[in-house]
Design a protein around this motif. Sequence first.
Motif, PDB file in Angstrom:
ATOM      1  N   GLN A  93      12.057   5.100  -1.264  1.00 28.09           N
ATOM      2  CA  GLN A  93      11.203   4.114  -0.608  1.00 28.09           C
ATOM      3  C   GLN A  93      11.818   3.631   0.698  1.00 28.09           C
ATOM      4  O   GLN A  93      11.111   3.394   1.682  1.00 28.09           O
ATOM      5  CB  GLN A  93      10.952   2.932  -1.536  1.00 28.09           C
ATOM      6  N   GLY A 113       0.827  -1.192   0.000  1.00 25.87           N
ATOM      7  CA  GLY A 113       0.000   0.000   0.000  1.00 25.87           C
ATOM      8  C   GLY A 113       0.863   1.244   0.000  1.00 25.87           C
ATOM      9  O   GLY A 113       2.098   1.176  -0.125  1.00 25.87           O
ATOM     10  N   GLN A 114       0.229   2.405   0.170  1.00 24.74           N
ATOM     11  CA  GLN A 114       0.979   3.659   0.140  1.00 24.74           C
ATOM     12  C   GLN A 114       2.023   3.723   1.246  1.00 24.74           C
ATOM     13  O   GLN A 114       3.046   4.378   1.109  1.00 24.74           O
ATOM     14  CB  GLN A 114       0.020   4.840   0.264  1.00 24.74           C
ATOM     15  N   GLY A 115       1.760   3.049   2.346  1.00 22.08           N
ATOM     16  CA  GLY A 115       2.716   3.022   3.444  1.00 22.08           C
ATOM     17  C   GLY A 115       3.736   1.909   3.324  1.00 22.08           C
ATOM     18  O   GLY A 115       4.442   1.607   4.295  1.00 22.08           O
ATOM     19  N   LYS A 168       3.265  -1.182   3.215  1.00 25.55           N
ATOM     20  CA  LYS A 168       2.903  -2.336   4.036  1.00 25.55           C
ATOM     21  C   LYS A 168       2.432  -3.469   3.145  1.00 25.55           C
ATOM     22  O   LYS A 168       1.687  -3.264   2.193  1.00 25.55           O
ATOM     23  CB  LYS A 168       1.794  -1.946   5.014  1.00 25.55           C
ATOM     24  N   ALA A 206       7.924   3.976   8.431  1.00 27.67           N
ATOM     25  CA  ALA A 206       6.840   3.019   8.678  1.00 27.67           C
ATOM     26  C   ALA A 206       7.250   2.007   9.745  1.00 27.67           C
ATOM     27  O   ALA A 206       6.436   1.633  10.605  1.00 27.67           O
ATOM     28  CB  ALA A 206       6.482   2.307   7.375  1.00 27.67           C
ATOM     29  N   VAL A 260      11.007   6.090   3.440  1.00 24.98           N
ATOM     30  CA  VAL A 260       9.606   5.966   3.868  1.00 24.98           C
ATOM     31  C   VAL A 260       9.415   4.690   4.679  1.00 24.98           C
ATOM     32  O   VAL A 260       8.733   4.685   5.712  1.00 24.98           O
ATOM     33  CB  VAL A 260       8.671   5.982   2.643  1.00 24.98           C
ATOM     34  N   ALA A 318       2.821   7.245  10.356  1.00 23.76           N
ATOM     35  CA  ALA A 318       1.843   7.111   9.266  1.00 23.76           C
ATOM     36  C   ALA A 318       2.488   7.626   7.978  1.00 23.76           C
ATOM     37  O   ALA A 318       2.028   8.600   7.372  1.00 23.76           O
ATOM     38  CB  ALA A 318       0.576   7.884   9.592  1.00 23.76           C
ATOM     39  N   ALA A 319       3.555   6.977   7.566  1.00 25.73           N
ATOM     40  CA  ALA A 319       4.315   7.417   6.398  1.00 25.73           C
ATOM     41  C   ALA A 319       3.688   6.877   5.122  1.00 25.73           C
ATOM     42  O   ALA A 319       3.178   5.757   5.098  1.00 25.73           O
ATOM     43  CB  ALA A 319       5.755   6.945   6.513  1.00 25.73           C
ATOM     44  N   GLU A 320       3.738   7.678   4.068  1.00 25.51           N
ATOM     45  CA  GLU A 320       3.215   7.241   2.771  1.00 25.51           C
ATOM     46  C   GLU A 320       4.250   7.524   1.696  1.00 25.51           C
ATOM     47  O   GLU A 320       4.919   8.559   1.722  1.00 25.51           O
ATOM     48  CB  GLU A 320       1.913   7.964   2.417  1.00 25.51           C
ATOM     49  N   TYR A 321       4.352   6.604   0.761  1.00 28.05           N
ATOM     50  CA  TYR A 321       5.239   6.799  -0.383  1.00 28.05           C
ATOM     51  C   TYR A 321       4.433   7.420  -1.516  1.00 28.05           C
ATOM     52  O   TYR A 321       3.503   6.807  -2.037  1.00 28.05           O
ATOM     53  CB  TYR A 321       5.841   5.467  -0.840  1.00 28.05           C
ATOM     54  N   GLN A 322       4.778   8.635  -1.862  1.00 32.15           N
ATOM     55  CA  GLN A 322       4.123   9.332  -2.960  1.00 32.15           C
ATOM     56  C   GLN A 322       5.108   9.410  -4.120  1.00 32.15           C
ATOM     57  O   GLN A 322       6.128  10.084  -4.023  1.00 32.15           O
ATOM     58  CB  GLN A 322       3.699  10.749  -2.540  1.00 32.15           C
TER      59      GLN A 322
END
Length: 454
Positions: A336, A298-300, A302, A343, A339, A348-352
């Motif tokens: 990545q 997912g974006q995090g 995970k 995580a 990020v 609450a880290a997100e990879y954008q």
Amino acid sequence: MRVVIIGNGVAGIEAAVTVREREPGWEITIISEESDHFFSRTALMWVFSGQMSHRDIEPLERDAYDRLGFGRVRARAQGIDVPGRRVLLAGGLEPVPYDRLLIACGSRPRPGPWAGSDARGVGHFVTMQDLAWFEQEVHGGASRGGGPPRPDEHLRASSDESPYRFREVAAEHRGQLARKPTVIGGGLIGIEAVEVAVAAGLRPRFFIREEWFWPIALDARESEWIANRMRDHGVDVHLEHDVEALEADSAGNVTAVRTNEGRYETDCVVVAIGVVPNTSWLTGSEIDLEDRGGIIVGQGLKTSAPDVFAAGDCASVRWFDGSRRPEQLWYTARDQGRVAGRALLGDAAEYQRGTWYNSAKLMDIEYTTAGLVNWNLDGEESWFFEEKGEVRSTTRLVLRDGQVVGFNMLGRRWDHSVLTRWIEERRSLAWVLGHLNEASFDTELVPALRAPGA
């Protein structure tokens, strides 16, 4: 808290450093089969050509693991026991327990699909062990600074299918070094293998299945420009050649490449037809993989398993067009990894995924790209200019709805940060041409580009 990281590359190390900066007391263990030390994979070619040693391409000091308190396990990961929260290791080694796990195991070379691909003298140019094999074939040993350490016995016993196995060397069996190398596959790794062969004073053959070199990144004009430069350096570039088989002698040493156009003698073959996520060892580990073998995240970052994350070449992330696949670039693996480190810390880290960019040197030609090029977008147009003066270069700007969405530049150096900012600012062609030299990253005394409108 026990953090375990599988992979000693840029994604894994960036994550480990990020965790350590915040949590000096956490236990961090790094599992790596390939090498004891983090190294820059993009610099293997400089080791082969004798310009750098193995130690030169290690971004961290060798005492960094001890200073940062990173435990190291030199082993091959064989699976993950998700319910038991353990990483299983090959060779009968004790499993490594974890509270939080990052899989950053990278890519492996795509094997040749042709008959004879397992012949002695056939290999790749991706891993540290590939470097050692190719150096032995061409030079008879390491070019400078010694080779990578041989694996311990438990690694030898478990490495038949490993991308980090040590290959037999055809030159040792023939009693003479390779002098007719062949490279198959028209991408960045292929041209690196070609370049180091040229640096060794050889005239390699370069077989490319497509109409032109590296069509995923270059258009026909740009590719012809590069192909001609390769020919100037003595490379035999063969376009639209489909390899049908590799031939070997009675002793198992490669002797020829057979294509749809004929038979070509060789004594060493580098297969450079791409890389795939190094995830076959995860089969049955309750972690979801997509069709290409990438770990779905997912974006995090995970995965489908609790407290298990993935980053780098092995992670399948969401792209701008909605598709999901790995990003196999050093820059994106670095981002990545940072990020993923957050995580692992519980943020609450997100990879954008930001604007795409990359750079390389194709023989002696600088290459810079940013944004969307060769995507065949609806309404896409392009502006092209070839410079033929004191400096030779090409400049291609990709437009959509009147705005610049991509840059493809050969022959000069450009600053990625400026080009990507202009894309994000949705600048027009006229504006970009008027400011183009502000993105110049050329060395001193190189004259400014004088393209129409620039």
